[in-house]
Design an enzyme around this catalytic site. Sequence first.
Site, PDB file in Angstrom:
ATOM      1  CE  LYS A 247      -4.538   0.487   1.004  1.00 29.81           C
ATOM      2  NZ  LYS A 247      -5.448  -0.439   0.254  1.00 29.81           N
TER       3      LYS A 247
HETATM    4  N1  GLU Z   1      -6.978  -0.062  -2.619  1.00 31.82           N
HETATM    5  C1  GLU Z   1      -8.145  -1.499  -2.863  1.00 31.82           C
HETATM    6  C2  GLU Z   1      -7.895  -2.175  -1.598  1.00 31.82           C
HETATM    7  O1  GLU Z   1      -7.708  -1.619  -0.640  1.00 31.82           O
HETATM    8  C3  GLU Z   1      -7.865  -2.083  -4.189  1.00 31.82           C
HETATM    9  C4  GLU Z   1      -6.442  -2.461  -4.216  1.00 31.82           C
HETATM   10  C5  GLU Z   1      -6.187  -3.173  -5.645  1.00 31.82           C
HETATM   11  O2  GLU Z   1      -6.976  -3.381  -6.326  1.00 31.82           O
HETATM   12  O3  GLU Z   1      -5.025  -3.691  -5.752  1.00 31.82           O
HETATM   13  O4  GLU Z   1      -8.129  -3.274  -1.660  1.00 31.82           O
END
Ligand code: GLU
Length: 422
Positions: free
Chosen positions: A108
């Site tokens: 992230k």
């Molecule tokens: N940001 C989204 C989550 O927290 C999607 C992450 C992604 O598609 O890699 O799951």
Amino acid sequence: MSNGSKQNLFKMAEQQLERAFDAIGADANLRAILSQPKNEVIVHFPVQLTSGEVKMFKGYRIQHNNALGPFKGGMRYHHDVHLDEVKALATWMTWKCALAGIPYGGGKGGIKFSPREYSAEDLERITRRFTHALGDNIGPEWDIPAPDMGTNSQIMDWMMDTYANLKSTNNRQTMRAVVTGKSLICGGSQGRTAATGQGVVHCIEAWAERKGFDLDGARLAIQGYGNVGSNVARIMARKGALVVAVGDHTGYFMNQDGLNPAELSQWVQVHRGLNGYPKAEAISREQFFGVECDIMVPAALELQILEEEAKSLKCQMVIEAANGPVDLDGERVIQERGIDLIPDVLANSGGVIVSYYEWLQNKRSESWYKERVEEKLERRMRRIYDQTVMKAEELGVGMRTGAYAIALEKLKNVYGARGLWP
Ligand code: GLU
């Protein structure tokens, strides 16, 4: 939107993990490996804004674990982005991807700034400079970003384009898979934008079936009216449910006769928030969490339902459409009160699942019909929902710990098979 809490999100993630380790009796070595992210990348980069001013920005990319596949997870643009937050969010991505059975680890990142205060042109400059600063810390087989709070397909298109242009000419086509959540024309997937909300709805349906609860006429309260909240509202309304309360950082509103999801979306687009929405009664944040409803959908920031909010809930079920909206005390109260809780790593995994389909399509030079994406998503969501319920029952724990237990067993097996090199 905030309740003023300054709780440390990474500590909360650690405690959730400890609870799961205890439930499955994991050994100390696995605990040691998974308790910290593998890499923490922090970059400071200058951007020359359209005004001519040069500003420094702080960006993050946390790579928690890649034993099951490349790091995967969103990029968040928000004024409150900080290290312990992205560490927690990256950790949750590891459990989310392992539970979903997709070949990814967890990551992230984001930039600490308020995107609302910048023009599209400046957002492009900031995104391109950030991508440049990250360099090969991302990559289609290494770490694959996606949208999160404050980012969208346009940001992903710029990120992909910048990354690809930094590679040799004959390699650029294969670089589209470096990022998911792109627009369709840039290699995005059908169904990706609505995927997280759609996945939340699959969980609600699975829950309702097990309970023998009729969704026709069900009352929903939704906190957050961005991509996830608005799609949950839209899809649930089609099933006959009523959205009786909504709220975001600009205000909270209630109407027991039901709010119109399309009108709310339009209002939010024009006014950049729910503030002033005329066809409802304005209420306080406290009143929102105490509103009479069947299903409470926190779809905004983390740390929203703490002990106090949990005590005032008047619903049968809470579904974590956001990441980390319920803290440990909130969860304890929810459990004590016999309210069902569907945890984030299960509830909002539709987004990353369709991200995986996008990545596969990019790698295979395919483009799938919407129906194919939707069917595959539904089947997978239903399967992991049932697996989580079964695991929680088997261990005699809540659904969060059940979900973590499934993920941890996979990680235990991969480390068992591969060992630690050298
Ligand atoms: N940001 C989204 C989550 O927290 C999607 C992450 C992604 O598609 O890699 O799951």
